[in-house]
Design an enzyme around this catalytic site. Structure first.
Site, PDB file in Angstrom:
ATOM      1  CB  VAL A  30      -1.001  -0.033   1.450  1.00  0.00           C
ATOM      2  CG1 VAL A  30      -1.693   1.329   1.215  1.00  0.00           C
ATOM      3  CG2 VAL A  30      -1.508  -1.064   1.372  1.00  0.00           C
ATOM      4  CG  ASP A  31       3.655   4.236  -2.417  1.00  0.00           C
ATOM      5  OD1 ASP A  31       3.656   5.160  -1.627  1.00  0.00           O
ATOM      6  OD2 ASP A  31       4.517   3.968  -3.224  1.00  0.00           O
ATOM      7  CB  THR A  32      -0.834   6.978   0.879  1.00  0.00           C
ATOM      8  OG1 THR A  32       0.329   7.236   1.450  1.00  0.00           O
ATOM      9  CG2 THR A  32      -1.672   5.855   1.610  1.00  0.00           C
ATOM     10  N   GLY A  33       1.677   7.484  -1.678  1.00  0.00           N
ATOM     11  CA  GLY A  33       2.136   8.393  -2.532  1.00  0.00           C
ATOM     12  C   GLY A  33       2.205   8.040  -3.825  1.00  0.00           C
ATOM     13  CG  LEU A  91      -3.983  -1.432  -3.296  1.00  0.00           C
ATOM     14  CD1 LEU A  91      -4.441  -1.969  -4.513  1.00  0.00           C
ATOM     15  CD2 LEU A  91      -4.180  -1.868  -2.071  1.00  0.00           C
TER      16      LEU A  91
END
Length: 195
Positions: free
Chosen positions: A75-78, A145
């Protein structure tokens, strides 16, 4: 006398000092009806580990290998877009070359756009979302993601807080020592007008 918002934003005399900085008045939309308990249970919460935040994802689509129906993705919010490795896909998937701007600069000839629907879910029973296009890593290194999937799932991310014991320092130096004892003693000369 009231001014239009454009005038208020451009005129520094009309701006107000709010919490230590200049800022324009903010508009807050009130929540008229709170969510019911049934709606709160439908919202998706992703529990993540602090060291490597990854989550199991259920995939389906016409371009996926038959064995790739479940995967562990970072999970990579960037990351703006979701990235899949090329070895998860069949050889003749519809591809469009893409240049990706990352922290190390622009990377060309490494990523392709997969033009075709891909269905994703974080639980086998859903909710399912369909993404029209997705990035493919031709070096088979990343499965990420990104924000496109997270925003469509309306997921909230919860990272557990690390509980640390309070640090207690013991001062064993006499109060006359201030940490400058390693410096040479200054000369005893009269210094006008300091003495």
């Amino acid at each position: 006398r009231s001014f239009p918002l454009e005038t208020r934003l451009s005129n520094p005399q009309i701006k107000k000092l709010i919490e230590g900085g200049l800022s324009a008045p903010q508009t807050v939309t009130p929540i008229t009806d709170p969510l019911s308990e049934a709606e709160l249970e439908c919202l998706l919460s992703i529990p993540l580990a602090r060291s490597r935040p990854s989550v199991a994802v259920y995939l389906s689509g016409p371009w996926l290998q038959p064995s790739q129906n479940q995967a562990l993705m970072l999970v990579d919010t960037g990351a703006e877009n979701t990235v899949l490795p090329q070895n998860w896909l069949v050889r003749d998937y519809p591809r469009i070359p893409a240049a990706v701007l990352g922290a190390g600069g622009v990377s060309r000839n490494r990523y392709n756009w997969l033009q075709g629907p891909l269905t994703l879910a974080l639980k086998p029973e859903g909710p399912f979302i369909t993404i029209p296009k997705i990035l493919v890593d031709t070096f088979d290194k990343w499965q990420i993601l990104g924000r496109d999937v997270l925003s469509r799932l309306q997921a909230s991310i919860s990272i557990p807080e690390e509980v640390r014991p309070p640090m207690v320092g013991v001062l064993d130096a006499p109060p006359s020592h201030i940490g400058l004892e390693h410096l040479p003693v200054p000369p005893e000369v009269p210094q006008f007008p300091l003495n």
